[in-house]
Structures are given as C-alpha cells and as structure tokens.
Design an enzyme around this catalytic site. Structure first.
Site, PDB file in Angstrom:
ATOM      1  N   ASP A 158       0.810  -1.220   0.000  1.00  0.00           N
ATOM      2  CA  ASP A 158       0.000   0.000   0.000  1.00  0.00           C
ATOM      3  C   ASP A 158       0.844   1.271   0.000  1.00  0.00           C
ATOM      4  O   ASP A 158       0.570   2.204   0.775  1.00  0.00           O
ATOM      5  CB  ASP A 158      -0.953   0.018   1.200  1.00  0.00           C
ATOM      6  CG  ASP A 158      -1.717  -1.283   1.356  1.00  0.00           C
ATOM      7  OD1 ASP A 158      -2.042  -1.893   0.332  1.00  0.00           O
ATOM      8  OD2 ASP A 158      -1.985  -1.687   2.505  1.00  0.00           O
TER       9      ASP A 158
ATOM     10  N   GLU B 115     -11.360   0.884  -3.630  1.00  0.00           N
ATOM     11  CA  GLU B 115     -10.784   1.338  -2.366  1.00  0.00           C
ATOM     12  C   GLU B 115      -9.556   2.196  -2.647  1.00  0.00           C
ATOM     13  O   GLU B 115      -9.257   2.519  -3.798  1.00  0.00           O
ATOM     14  CB  GLU B 115     -10.412   0.126  -1.494  1.00  0.00           C
ATOM     15  CG  GLU B 115      -9.489  -0.864  -2.180  1.00  0.00           C
ATOM     16  CD  GLU B 115      -9.374  -2.205  -1.466  1.00  0.00           C
ATOM     17  OE1 GLU B 115     -10.162  -2.466  -0.546  1.00  0.00           O
ATOM     18  OE2 GLU B 115      -8.493  -2.990  -1.837  1.00  0.00           O
TER      19      GLU B 115
END
Length: 539
Positions: free
Chosen positions: A13, A185
C-alpha cells in the site's frame, strides 16, 4: 535503471509524496509495531527507512488486534510545511463486516515529533487527504459497514476537514461508485491542468488487483472513468515475474516528471503443482512489496510508460547525486541503545516487559511471555523475509526449567501459520532439548520429540540456530560451537507462509524470521541473544 521492487519484503500500500527535493513513501504494517514505515529517497531508486511514527501505545494500541488487523493503507502527504499522515487501525477482521478506526497525525519533520492521533471517524477505510488550492482540506475514503462489507457497494466519499477545529465539518458526499472490477478502495485525489484525478485500487488485493483512474472538472464530480481502461495491473500478464500490481499513488518531480508507486509481489512458481497456487501464478511468501513506474500524460489522462504491466526495471531520473542504497544484508550484535529499524514486534512495543538491550551488554534479552499463538503479549522481535533465498542465524543462551518455557528462531506469517526451532526443557530427561514446532492453518505438529529428541550437552552454554530458505522450501540447523552445523531432516514449505496459501478473509502480510521467548508457566525466564545475521544467498 531503477529495479523493482524498490522496497523489498512485506511493504504494501505505498503512498508517495514529495517535500522539496525529498521523496517519502509510507507503507502498511498491519499488526506489526511500530505502526507505519516511512522511507526516504532523493532519486526514487534507493530508499532508506526514515520514520516509524506510531511508536507508542498512546498513538497505536493494537493489543488483541486480529491477524492482518492494525494499520491499513497509510496516506502520507506534504502541505503547509507539514507532513499529514492518515491511517486505519482495524480491530475486527473475521466477521460479517470489518471494523476499524481512522486517525490523523501531523509533524513538521518526517522524524517527528508527531502529534497525538486525531480521530477521524470509523465509517470507512483507506482514508487520504486532499489539499485544495484554496487552502481547504478534504477527507476521502471508502465507506463500509453492515450493509456494504465489500460488494456490491464500492463507494468513495469526500468530507471537508477543518484544521482549526480538528473536525470533519461537512456531510459526506459520494463521488465515485467504482467500475465492474469492484472492490473499489484506496482513493487518492490529484489536480492537474484544471482536472481532478481520482486514483483507486480495484479488483481485490490479489492477482486481480488493478489501479483505475477517473477525472472531473469539479472536486465533487461527476467523475468520468478513463477510456483507456485500468491504469496498472498484472492480471493480463500471468507469466510476469511481478504480480498483484495495484494500490497506486502519484508523485510529480520538480522537473515535471510523473511516477506511480504501487504494491507488487514476486510469486514462487510451483512446477508441476498448479493446484498449490491460485490460477497457477504461484505464492508470494515475501508478501506485497513496493514498486514504481513512470507516468506519461496522453490526451489529459495518465498512462504507464511502456504499458500498464509491472516491470522489473524502468529508466532512472537523470541525477548526478543519488541516495545511498539500503544494505541487502543484516547484522546485529545488539550493542545499540535501541532496536535497529528493520526489527518489529507484534502488536505491542518493545518495553521492559518484553526485554532489554542493556541488562546484559551486547545481548538482546527477551523475557518469556505468550506463545506465538497469542494476539496479546508475545516476546517476538522479527525482520522481514526480503529474498526467496537467504540464511538467517542467531546465537543464544537459554536455561528453561519446565516444558512451558522455550526460546529460539521462528519463521512466522501469523498466529495460525508459523514454525519454531526452539530450546525446550524435557521433564522426563531433565535436560534441555532442541525441538521444532509447526502450526499450519491452526493445526499443530511437533518434531524431534520423544525418541527423536536432540539433547543439548550440559556443558554447552551458547547454541547457534539458523534457517536456510531456498525458494519453495527451508530447513533449520543448529550448532553447539558455531563451527560444526547439523541440518535437521525436516524440510518445510516456504510457500505456506503466504497470503495465497492461507487464502482467508483478510490476510495481508508476509513472512518474517524472528527471535522469540515464551513462558506460559508463570515462573519467569529469559533468553539472551548475542547476535543475528540475515544474508541473501541468491538474487
């Protein structure tokens, strides 16, 4: 050239930002403490750990957090002379819907001090902060809850955030509902040439992962999805040695060049055993790592240079000065006043209840606490697997007095998946022995017990342990003098320490090699580790 991954081992991420001529990347840490790892570079090629901002229980209390809970998708930005870091602390995983808490911390310097956490609500995850031209700030995130755990709701929302009051001051407004890839997301907003660009991750964070992009003339939309399809993915390149590309963020250099950082994995292949890996693509014991690629702009849309797939190498920046490279090897003689930055602990900080670096000079002392099954207080100090082939070793002293005490070297994915080469006490033989424990999807097995016990001579004080990882398999070894080594006959599967093998609802980390001491008897014990080394043995 820049080689991918730029940050090896479990570092998913990645969120990149620039402050002047300095670049920073924040990565997720999940249940590993301290929370969030921030890396620094001046050339986008070589990265070094610069900060772990969530380093106290006041900033991050993860005791009892589930496996793969904790810190999800930190978003780092730089504006108004400050660093702004948003993150989610996930408290519930294996349930009808996940549940987490969002926070913001701020610092003038990347090393800190960082502010106390500012609560930002619990209504979503993967939050980021957009700094508008007029000075206003907007909080962007993916909603979740009882009605919309995953599909079919894939809603990205925006709320205005007031810095002075430290509160969200507007109702949330939906700006994007995702594409047919679903699992929308990780939103990030950027502004360029009069357009607002919304980057999102889609497809789920496995091999189907994608980065998508949409744009609008207005912050609150409506947003138009790129006519060129996904910005980045490896789903269409099954033989690519880099897989799972997704969850991207953009950065512009002072010279107007653009780059995207994204998560990526290096799977181990299973020759002749396709059933052992999803779609035959392999298993990623190193977890999700950090990659980078160049961006060009075509007709007002970002595009990855050379195609939307991940690449092992890309052209570097044309710079005369470069950042120093991080060492591929690790050696620690535990002479420093604090743990080296590559070490992390599980859920709780390294404090007096866990161990000490000064009680015995030149040793890491670990006190016996919970076993490797626990989500509360383990005495585990571990570092990431960063290569498919490496040897890690340690030298320890340990004198257990009952069978509920142990210390040694472990290879660990989560509380349900690990192996452990340990010194234990055999109460029938009344002596120390070397054993291996394995927990595989919560099923326990025990090796070198009873007639196979490896007894430690009474005059041996120091014991050397090592693990040799060779691609798909690994083996433990031991020595009583540091010269003559005995390799255990037990051959273990490296690919079992991966998201892909576990294949559960929310398992997102990677394999670690660690030092551990357990005592569930309550009598108290400690183990002293004199040294640790990690050495890659292949590319």
């Amino acid at each position: 050239m820049i080689s991918n991954p730029i940050i090896k081992g479990f570092h998913p991420d990645p969120c990149v930002c620039r402050a002047g001529e300095d670049y920073y990347i924040a990565t997720s840490t999940f249940e590993w403490f301290p929370g969030v790892r921030i890396f620094h570079s001046k050339d986008l090629k070589n990265w070094k750990l610069a900060s772990m901002p969530l380093d106290t229980v006041e900033k991050l209390d993860m005791k009892g957090n589930p496996d793969s809970g904790g810190i999800w998708a930190p978003a780092l930005s730089y504006a108004d002379g400050k660093f702004w870091l948003l993150y989610t602390d996930v408290k519930v995983i294996d349930a009808p819907w996940k549940n987490g808490r969002n926070y913001l911390v701020i610092a003038e310097q990347i090393e800190g001090p960082w502010s106390d956490p500012i609560p930002m609500g619990n209504g979503g995850f993967d939050p980021s902060l957009f700094h508008a031209d007029d000075g206003k700030k907007y909080y962007v995130y993916r909603t979740w809850g009882p009605r919309n755990h995953s599909d079919p709701i894939n809603e990205i929302v925006v709320q205005e955030y007031d810095v002075a009051s430290r509160k969200l001051v507007s109702d949330r407004q939906s700006i994007f509902g995702g594409t047919n890839l679903k699992y929308t997301e990780a939103p990030h907003l950027y502004k360029k040439d009069g357009y607002y660009y919304l980057l999102t991750a889609e497809g789920g964070t496995s091999f189907e992962h994608h980065v998508t992009v949409a744009r609008s003339k207005h912050l609150m939309g409506p947003y138009e999805v790129s006519p060129h399809g996904a910005l980045l993915s490896t789903w269409h390149t099954p033989d690519n040695p880099l897989q799972k590309a997704g969850h991207g963020s953009l950065v512009e250099t002072p010279d107007g060049e653009w780059f995207i950082t994204y998560l990526v994995s290096r799977p181990l292949k299973f020759a002749g055993r396709p059933r052992l890996a999803r779609w035959g693509r392999g298993a990623c014991s190193l977890g999700r790592e950090t990659g980078i690629d160049r961006i060009e702009w075509k007709d007002g849309w970002p595009a990855v240079v050379g195609g939307k797939h991940a690449k092992l190498e890309i052209p570097a920046l044309n710079l005369t000065a470069v950042s120093p490279a991080e060492s591929e090897s690790v050696y620690d003689d535990f002479s420093a006043e604090s743990l080296q930055g590559h070490w992390q602990t599980l859920r709780v900080p390294f404090t007096e209840s866990m161990g000490s670096l000064y009680e015995r000079q030149g040793y890491l002392r670990l006190r016996g606490n919970d076993s490797l099954l626990s989500t509360f207080e383990q005495s585990t100090v571990a570092t990431r697997w960063r290569h498919h082939d490496f040897i890690a070793s340690t030298k320890l002293e340990f004198d257990p007095t009952n069978f509920q005490q142990s210390a040694g070297l472990c290879c660990y994915y989560n509380t349900s998946n690990w192996t452990y080469l340990a010194v234990e006490f055999d109460e029938e033989r009344m002596r120390r022995c070397i054993r291996v424990m394995q927990v595989d999807k919560q099923a326990a097995s025990f090796h070198f017990y009873d007639d196979e016990s490896i007894e430690i001579p009474d005059d041996v004080r120091s014991i050397w342990f090592s693990v040799n990882v060779e691609g798909l398999t690994y083996q433990y070894s031991y020595s009583f003098d540091g010269k003559v080594w005995q390799t255990l006959s037990l051959v273990l599967d490296a690919w079992r320490l991966s998201d892909d093998y576990i294949d559960g609802r929310g398992f997102f980390t990677g394999a670690f090699v660690g030092l551990h001491c357990a005592d569930i008897s309550g009598f108290g014990c400690h183990a002293d580790f004199e040294e640790f080394s990690y050495e890659p043995t292949a590319g």
